[in-house]
Enzyme design. Structure first.
Site, PDB file in Angstrom:
ATOM      1  N   LYS A  51       0.826  -1.199   0.000  1.00 36.51           N
ATOM      2  CA  LYS A  51       0.000   0.000   0.000  1.00 36.51           C
ATOM      3  C   LYS A  51       0.869   1.261   0.000  1.00 36.51           C
ATOM      4  O   LYS A  51       1.817   1.375   0.786  1.00 36.51           O
ATOM      5  CB  LYS A  51      -0.916   0.023   1.228  1.00 36.51           C
TER       6      LYS A  51
ATOM      7  N   ASP B 220      -0.264  -0.242  -4.527  1.00 33.78           N
ATOM      8  CA  ASP B 220      -1.700   0.064  -4.488  1.00 33.78           C
ATOM      9  C   ASP B 220      -1.927   1.366  -3.734  1.00 33.78           C
ATOM     10  O   ASP B 220      -1.737   1.431  -2.516  1.00 33.78           O
ATOM     11  CB  ASP B 220      -2.458  -1.076  -3.826  1.00 33.78           C
TER      12      ASP B 220
ATOM     13  N   GLU C 244      -1.643   0.428  -8.831  1.00 33.09           N
ATOM     14  CA  GLU C 244      -3.085   0.222  -8.772  1.00 33.09           C
ATOM     15  C   GLU C 244      -3.792   1.491  -8.284  1.00 33.09           C
ATOM     16  O   GLU C 244      -3.440   2.046  -7.246  1.00 33.09           O
ATOM     17  CB  GLU C 244      -3.353  -0.944  -7.814  1.00 33.09           C
TER      18      GLU C 244
ATOM     19  N   ASP D  99      -8.955  -0.028  -9.996  1.00 34.46           N
ATOM     20  CA  ASP D  99      -9.538  -0.845  -8.930  1.00 34.46           C
ATOM     21  C   ASP D  99     -10.834  -0.204  -8.434  1.00 34.46           C
ATOM     22  O   ASP D  99     -11.924  -0.610  -8.819  1.00 34.46           O
ATOM     23  CB  ASP D  99      -8.529  -0.994  -7.794  1.00 34.46           C
TER      24      ASP D  99
ATOM     25  N   LYS E  89     -12.991  -7.290  -8.086  1.00 33.20           N
ATOM     26  CA  LYS E  89     -13.313  -7.926  -6.816  1.00 33.20           C
ATOM     27  C   LYS E  89     -14.672  -8.614  -6.972  1.00 33.20           C
ATOM     28  O   LYS E  89     -15.711  -7.959  -6.874  1.00 33.20           O
ATOM     29  CB  LYS E  89     -13.342  -6.890  -5.699  1.00 33.20           C
TER      30      LYS E  89
END
Length: 336
Positions: free
Chosen positions: A152, A181, A215, A240, A264
């Site tokens: 992250k 991300d 991302e 995303d 997802k």
């Protein structure tokens, strides 16, 4: 012919072993709903509704309201007419219907005793803790077989994150793939800096580490800027949050996005409509967890197995965030 099903559901809460920190904040407890459909032959289908409202799905309150207003007996029509405003519900009910209909092969249908099928760890991307903790955690995950990691960014000051990133790229073994991300947490200038840094890393032959993609560098409303960035650098960008639901996925594709889509399954919406879209457009996909239980993960992995392309690791390396599920599940099933 319309089939009838006895419908039961039970809310759950699962505490993370440690807080999950992203640009959206800290997350301590995963909440959702386990549902069960039983047909007239007593065949059972399990499903999970695991919303993430801050990511783009409905809220848990909306899920509970929807389930509570349903009668104890529902039909196929009920399942396939759930509105698009409830994408996690669409996934939960439709995957339970597929489970009970034996759409995936009968080796998985003895739950609760069956185990969620787990591909080799090399097929999974493991989520590293944010910040400096990643410098220590990666080795444990590497020893478990993971070769793709997600880290992250956009959480702390960019200068601090870039220093940690430099250290991480120097200690990760050759052949590692790293995904960054941002959860939409970068400014346009910061996104350029990260992409430029990654491009420079690619040009450095002494560092064999592969930065697979960044991302969701920018917020959802800055789609055009992300489209521009995707043509300006060698490092790939994956959407995303921008493609959290099937409606958003179709809109971004229509507007010209041809790089990577992180999907997802647990919140994207109807599995049958997702399959149709992916088969029609042959998009570059990475399937990812919503930190669901083994029930939702089984359905999501089935979709990933069907639709994954380009040999990309799937984002389901999240077991280290929770305690083992067996005892917890047994209590829930006994209560249902």
């Amino acid at each position: 012919m319309t089939n009838d099903y006895r419908f039961e559901f039970r809310p759950y809460q699962r505490r993370f072993l440690r807080s999950l920190t992203t640009n959206h904040g800290k997350w301590d407890i995963r909440e959702g709903i386990i549902l069960r459909l039983t047909d007239e032959t007593l065949r059972v289908g399990w499903g999970e509704i695991a919303p993430i409202s801050w990511f783009g799905s409905e809220t848990l309150e909306q899920v509970l309201d929807f389930c509570r207003q349903l009668p104890g007996e529902i039909t196929d029509e009920t399942i396939f007419s759930i509105p698009d405003e409830l994408p996690a519900c669409q996934f939960g009910f439709e995957s339970a219907w597929e489970w009970g209909s034996w759409k995936w092969g009968n080796e998985f249908f003895s739950m609760p005793n069956a185990q969620c099928p787990m591909p080799n760890a090399q097929s999974f991307s493991a989520l590293l803790p944010f910040g400096e903790a990643a410098l220590n955690q990666w080795e444990t995950l590497w020893q478990k077989g993971y070769r793709t990691f997600k880290w992250k960014i956009g959480v702390d000051a960019i200068a601090d994150e870039l220093k940690i990133f430099e250290s991480l790229t120097r200690i990760l073994p050759a052949s590692t793939k790293l995904r960054l991300d941002a959860n939409g947490g970068l400014s346009y200038e910061e996104a350029n800096l990260w992409l430029r840094t990654c491009d420079n890393l690619k040009a450095n032959a002494e560092l064999p580490l592969e930065i697979e993609f960044i991302e969701q560098p920018l917020p959802v409303e800055q789609f055009q800027q992300m489209l521009e960035l995707s043509t300006s650098y060698e490092t790939a960008i994956a959407l995303d949050e921008s493609v959290a639901t099937l409606k958003q996925l179709a809109a971004c594709h229509q507007q010209g996005w041809r790089e990577i889509f992180v999907i997802k399954p647990g919140i994207v919406g109807s599995p049958s409509r997702l399959r149709k879209f992916c088969h029609q457009h042959q998009i570059d996909t990475v399937f990812s967890s919503v930190l669901e239980t083994a029930i939702g993960r089984l359905a999501a992995l089935q979709i990933a197995a069907e639709l994954s392309r380009n040999n990309r690791a799937i984002g389901f390396g999240i077991d280290h965030f929770f305690e083992q599920e067996e005892t917890w599940f047994q209590t829930l099933w006994n209560d249902l």
